[in-house]
Motif scaffolding. Structure first.
Motif, mmCIF file in Angstrom:
data_model
loop_
_atom_site.group_PDB
_atom_site.id
_atom_site.type_symbol
_atom_site.label_atom_id
_atom_site.label_comp_id
_atom_site.label_asym_id
_atom_site.label_seq_id
_atom_site.Cartn_x
_atom_site.Cartn_y
_atom_site.Cartn_z
ATOM 1 N N ARG A 1 -11.434 -5.430 9.329
ATOM 2 C CA ARG A 1 -10.204 -4.855 9.102
ATOM 3 C C ARG A 1 -9.472 -4.712 10.047
ATOM 4 O O ARG A 1 -8.456 -3.886 10.444
ATOM 5 N N THR A 2 -9.335 -5.776 11.333
ATOM 6 C CA THR A 2 -8.763 -4.725 12.395
ATOM 7 C C THR A 2 -7.839 -5.481 13.120
ATOM 8 O O THR A 2 -7.440 -5.714 14.162
ATOM 9 N N PHE A 3 -7.156 -6.448 12.121
ATOM 10 C CA PHE A 3 -6.188 -7.283 11.950
ATOM 11 C C PHE A 3 -5.141 -6.934 11.681
ATOM 12 O O PHE A 3 -5.855 -7.413 9.911
ATOM 13 N N LYS A 4 -3.779 -7.494 11.403
ATOM 14 C CA LYS A 4 -2.863 -7.656 10.379
ATOM 15 C C LYS A 4 -2.288 -9.573 10.809
ATOM 16 O O LYS A 4 -1.765 -9.203 12.213
ATOM 17 N N ILE A 5 -2.042 -10.181 9.293
ATOM 18 C CA ILE A 5 -1.161 -10.732 9.824
ATOM 19 C C ILE A 5 -0.118 -10.827 9.210
ATOM 20 O O ILE A 5 -0.244 -10.662 8.115
ATOM 21 N N SER A 6 0.849 -11.047 10.494
ATOM 22 C CA SER A 6 2.347 -11.090 9.527
ATOM 23 C C SER A 6 2.649 -12.607 10.045
ATOM 24 O O SER A 6 2.362 -13.553 10.207
ATOM 25 N N GLN A 7 3.724 -13.161 8.645
ATOM 26 C CA GLN A 7 4.630 -14.086 8.914
ATOM 27 C C GLN A 7 5.676 -14.376 8.822
ATOM 28 O O GLN A 7 6.804 -14.308 7.439
ATOM 29 N N ILE B 1 1.553 -14.229 12.840
ATOM 30 C CA ILE B 1 1.543 -13.549 13.781
ATOM 31 C C ILE B 1 0.093 -12.559 13.551
ATOM 32 O O ILE B 1 0.142 -11.598 12.629
ATOM 33 N N LEU B 2 -1.061 -12.614 15.041
ATOM 34 C CA LEU B 2 -2.208 -11.749 14.341
ATOM 35 C C LEU B 2 -1.878 -10.691 15.425
ATOM 36 O O LEU B 2 -2.049 -10.535 17.051
ATOM 37 N N LYS B 3 -2.691 -9.025 14.722
ATOM 38 C CA LYS B 3 -1.772 -8.364 15.669
ATOM 39 C C LYS B 3 -3.211 -7.577 15.419
ATOM 40 O O LYS B 3 -3.333 -7.178 14.689
ATOM 41 N N PRO B 4 -4.023 -7.491 16.352
ATOM 42 C CA PRO B 4 -4.834 -6.281 16.159
ATOM 43 C C PRO B 4 -4.403 -4.696 16.425
ATOM 44 O O PRO B 4 -3.744 -4.088 16.406
ATOM 45 N N THR B 5 -5.372 -3.915 15.430
ATOM 46 C CA THR B 5 -4.969 -2.597 15.213
ATOM 47 C C THR B 5 -6.029 -1.734 14.918
ATOM 48 O O THR B 5 -7.127 -2.294 15.885
#
Length: 80
Positions: A55-61, A68-72
């Motif tokens: 659950r440590t990634f956010k996927i945006s389009q 875009i994969l952003k680590p959180t």
């Protein structure tokens, strides 16, 4: 387990290993040639991360052909 959506779009196996091992520390932009491929990759990434309970990634389009994969920070981490 590599979801078939990721195999279909030719997602690089080394990126899957990086995601699963938590080695991705900066946002990663993934360009695709068509919105269909981007959608399949997004679905496959969601399936992969959910299967491994990551659950440590956010996927945006931001546009139809880019992910875009952003680590959180992980829940409980105070590195803000």
């Amino acid at each position: 387990m590599i979801p078939r959506e990721l195999r279909m779009v030719g997602f690089p196996p080394f990126l899957i290993d990086m995601l699963l091992q938590g080695q991705l520390s900066e946002p990663l932009t993934l360009p695709f040639t068509s919105p269909l491929m981007a959608g399949r990759a997004k679905r496959g990434l969601y399936r992969l991360l959910r299967h491994h309970n990551i659950r440590t990634f956010k996927i945006s389009q931001p546009d139809p052909c880019t992910l875009i994969l952003k680590p959180t920070t992980a829940p409980g981490d105070n590195n803000e």
